[in-house]
Every structure is written in C-alpha cells, then in structure tokens.
Design a protein around this motif. Structure first.
Motif, mmCIF file in Angstrom:
data_model
loop_
_atom_site.group_PDB
_atom_site.id
_atom_site.type_symbol
_atom_site.label_atom_id
_atom_site.label_comp_id
_atom_site.label_asym_id
_atom_site.label_seq_id
_atom_site.Cartn_x
_atom_site.Cartn_y
_atom_site.Cartn_z
ATOM 1 N N UNK A 1 0.817 -1.200 0.000
ATOM 2 C CA UNK A 1 0.000 0.000 0.000
ATOM 3 C C UNK A 1 0.850 1.248 0.000
ATOM 4 N N UNK A 2 1.886 1.258 0.832
ATOM 5 C CA UNK A 2 2.766 2.417 0.914
ATOM 6 C C UNK A 2 3.490 2.645 -0.407
ATOM 7 N N UNK A 3 3.996 1.579 -1.013
ATOM 8 C CA UNK A 3 4.726 1.706 -2.273
ATOM 9 C C UNK A 3 3.825 2.219 -3.386
ATOM 10 N N UNK A 4 2.630 1.668 -3.472
ATOM 11 C CA UNK A 4 1.724 2.095 -4.534
ATOM 12 C C UNK A 4 1.186 3.496 -4.295
ATOM 13 N N UNK A 5 0.971 3.857 -3.030
ATOM 14 C CA UNK A 5 0.554 5.230 -2.720
ATOM 15 C C UNK A 5 1.641 6.215 -3.129
ATOM 16 N N UNK A 6 2.887 5.866 -2.867
ATOM 17 C CA UNK A 6 4.017 6.719 -3.236
ATOM 18 C C UNK A 6 4.106 6.869 -4.755
ATOM 19 N N UNK A 7 3.958 5.736 -5.475
ATOM 20 C CA UNK A 7 4.031 5.790 -6.933
ATOM 21 C C UNK A 7 2.866 6.580 -7.510
ATOM 22 N N UNK A 8 1.679 6.413 -6.914
ATOM 23 C CA UNK A 8 0.516 7.153 -7.386
ATOM 24 C C UNK A 8 0.703 8.652 -7.168
ATOM 25 N N UNK A 9 1.222 9.020 -6.003
ATOM 26 C CA UNK A 9 1.461 10.440 -5.722
ATOM 27 C C UNK A 9 2.461 11.027 -6.715
ATOM 28 N N UNK A 10 3.493 10.256 -7.033
ATOM 29 C CA UNK A 10 4.482 10.730 -8.005
ATOM 30 C C UNK A 10 3.858 10.927 -9.384
ATOM 31 N N UNK A 11 2.842 10.083 -9.691
ATOM 32 C CA UNK A 11 2.158 10.190 -10.983
ATOM 33 C C UNK A 11 1.005 11.191 -10.951
ATOM 34 N N UNK A 12 0.685 11.720 -9.759
ATOM 35 C CA UNK A 12 -0.361 12.728 -9.634
ATOM 36 C C UNK A 12 -1.770 12.180 -9.616
ATOM 37 N N UNK A 13 -1.944 10.929 -9.148
ATOM 38 C CA UNK A 13 -3.281 10.336 -9.064
ATOM 39 C C UNK A 13 -3.532 9.843 -7.641
ATOM 40 N N UNK A 14 -4.799 9.765 -7.204
ATOM 41 C CA UNK A 14 -5.089 9.327 -5.837
ATOM 42 C C UNK A 14 -4.916 7.823 -5.655
ATOM 43 N N UNK A 15 -4.759 7.421 -4.386
ATOM 44 C CA UNK A 15 -4.630 6.004 -4.030
ATOM 45 C C UNK A 15 -5.530 5.710 -2.841
#
Length: 310
Positions: free
Chosen positions: A81-95
């Motif tokens: 969850x943390x990794x995907x939230x971080x990647x989503x934030x970097x891509x500018x989309x919510x998680x």
C-alpha cells in the motif's frame, strides 16, 4: 507467468524512479561461507515493493488506463500500500489502500502521510482484498495487486538484475516469500544464471505447501511475520515461476526470525521488519547451509518496523 524479458522492460520503465540499492559482504566471522546482503531495505518507501508499484502505475499511465479522478486501489498488509501510494502520488493520481486491522500502526501512519486514503477492515489480508475488489468494481479504480500481477512481480525482479551486475558469479539467492511476487521476479531474472531459494515462516508456508500439493492451496497464517508474509495462498505467478525455475522452499520458525533480526541490528545496525529477516534467518539458523565455495546473496527486503522493538 513472467520471464526475463518482462523484468528487462520493467528496469527500463522504472529507471530514475527507484534507488539502486547497495550490496554488502557479511563479515567472515559471521558467515557460513561467501555471503552478501542486498540492502533493499534502503529502497524508497522502505521496501522492494516500490519497484513493482512504479512499474504497474507507470505502465497503466502509458496505456491510458488510469482515471485521474479515481486513481488506484490496493489491498495490503502495509508495504504494498505504501509503495503504490508513493508511486501514485508521483504520478499525480489518488490512491485508496485497504489494510487489515492487524497492520502495524507504523505502517498505517506512513500510508496516511503518503497521502493515501486508508480503509482498515478485516482480520487478514484476504479480507482487505475482498473489500478492495468491491471498490474497484464500483469506482473503476485501477487495481495494483500486492504481489500477483505481472508488472508488480517484474518490477520486483529488477533487484535480481542489479545483483548480477553488482556481484559477479553469484550462485544462490535467498528470498523471503509471502504471496510470491518478489520470488517470481527474482527467479525470472536469475533463471539459468543462479539458483533461487524461497524462505518462508513455518506459520505462513504458502509456497511450501503448494509445491507439495502440485498447485496453490490455502494455508493457515499466523506468527510474527504475518503482517508482511501473511498471504493465505501463493500467487499464481509466484507458483508458476517457482515450478518453472526449480525453486526450493525452506521454512524458518518465529524464534529463528527474531534471532536473525536481532543479530543484524546488534552487529550491523540494520533495522529490518520481521518478514524481511526471514531470508537471513535461513542462513543464521543453519536451515540453509551453503556448499563449499558457494556464493550466496540474501535479499533484505524491508525496513518498515518500529525500532523500539529492537
């Protein structure tokens, strides 16, 4: 099923988004032979899962699959969850991250700090997964699996490519196993070049039982590493790659995991979570004994732990 080609593609996609983590040789006084530690706990977000997360999110972005108003969803004991939230934030989309009630508070706090919407429910990962899939069906969010997705596993496998570049002539790599994404990626990356040994807790032997049965089966999950290695069933990708590449599974006890974690802290000041200590526990306990002149690497895959427990 994934192959080396998938891992190579992942390496190109995530370059510049993740860290190249170092390799450290174990001191001769502490080593049963020639042993190196791959320090993946230094990866962004504290675990190897950042690699697969970026591969999945960036791949979905390239294909135009992500609705920027909905973003992604993931069920996780915390690290995915943390990794995907971080990647989503970097891509500018919510998680939106679904975690079981057993998830450590330190991981939940990190998820919220990363900007994710966190929903805690259910006793185990499987419960969180069911809720996440219902959310995906309702909203159209892109699902990022914690382990059983080709892009997730291939991203994790980039650790194996790095290791081959950093350590010439490695014979064997020890990998902790929960759902099998890390195992699948590394075994695919090393196929035909090095052996992969799966290390599982005795209280969460998903691959061990699957190999014995000849197919994935449900297992009872408990123990000190259940928050990160607590999948009730090995993923299809992990199982298929393990069978194809001849992976062998060994089991370690909770006591052996704790002893290995304590040893790494006391002698190297490496602070690992319990699940990430499992691979080293196989060596430290003597469950896995290298052959003479065998060159062994151990993947230390995560550090999202409360240091007060060390």
């Amino acid at each position: 099923m994934i192959t080396l080609a998938d891992v190579d593609q992942a390496a190109l996609r995530i370059a510049g988004h993740v860290r190249r983590t170092p390799v450290m040789e174990l001191d001769a006084a502490h080593s049963p032979g020639q042993v190196w530690l791959k320090c993946e706990f230094l990866q962004k977000t504290g675990t190897f899962k950042a690699r697969g997360a970026f591969n999945r999110v960036l791949g979905a972005m390239e294909r135009g699959e992500i609705d920027p108003s909905v973003g992604i969803a993931v069920a996780s004991g915390g690290n995915a969850g943390l990794a995907n939230a971080y990647a989503a934030a970097a891509a500018g989309v919510p998680a939106t991250v679904f975690v079981p009630l057993s998830s450590p508070a330190v991981k939940v706090a990190k998820l919220r700090a990363a900007g994710a919407t966190v929903i805690q429910a259910g006793a185990q990962y499987a419960d969180a997964f069911e809720l996440a899939m219902a959310f995906v069906a309702e909203t159209g969010a892109i699902y990022c699996h914690a382990y059983d997705q080709a892009e997730i596993a291939a991203g994790a496998g980039t650790i194996g490519l790095e290791l081959l570049e950093q350590l010439e002539g490695v014979d064997t790599v020890l990998v902790a196993v929960g759902g099998g994404g890390l195992l699948a990626g590394i075994a695919a990356a090393l196929e035909g070049r090095a052996n992969t040994i799966a290390v599982e807790p005795e209280n969460a032997p998903s691959l061990h039982h699957a190999l014995a049965a000849g197919h994935p089966v449900d297992v009872e999950v408990s123990g000190i590493a259940a928050d990160s290695l607590g999948a009730r069933r090995i993923g299809a990708i992990g199982f298929d790659v393990a069978v194809r590449t001849g992976v062998r599974s060994v089991l370690v006890s909770d006591e052996e995991i704790v002893a290995a974690r304590t040893f790494l802290w006391e002698h190297y000041r490496i602070a690992l979570e319990h699940g990430a200590s499992a691979a080293f526990a196989a060596l430290h306990s003597g469950v896995y004994v290298p052959e003479t002149d065998e060159r062994v690497a151990v993947i230390l895959c995560g550090a999202n732990t409360d240091p007060a427990g060390l």
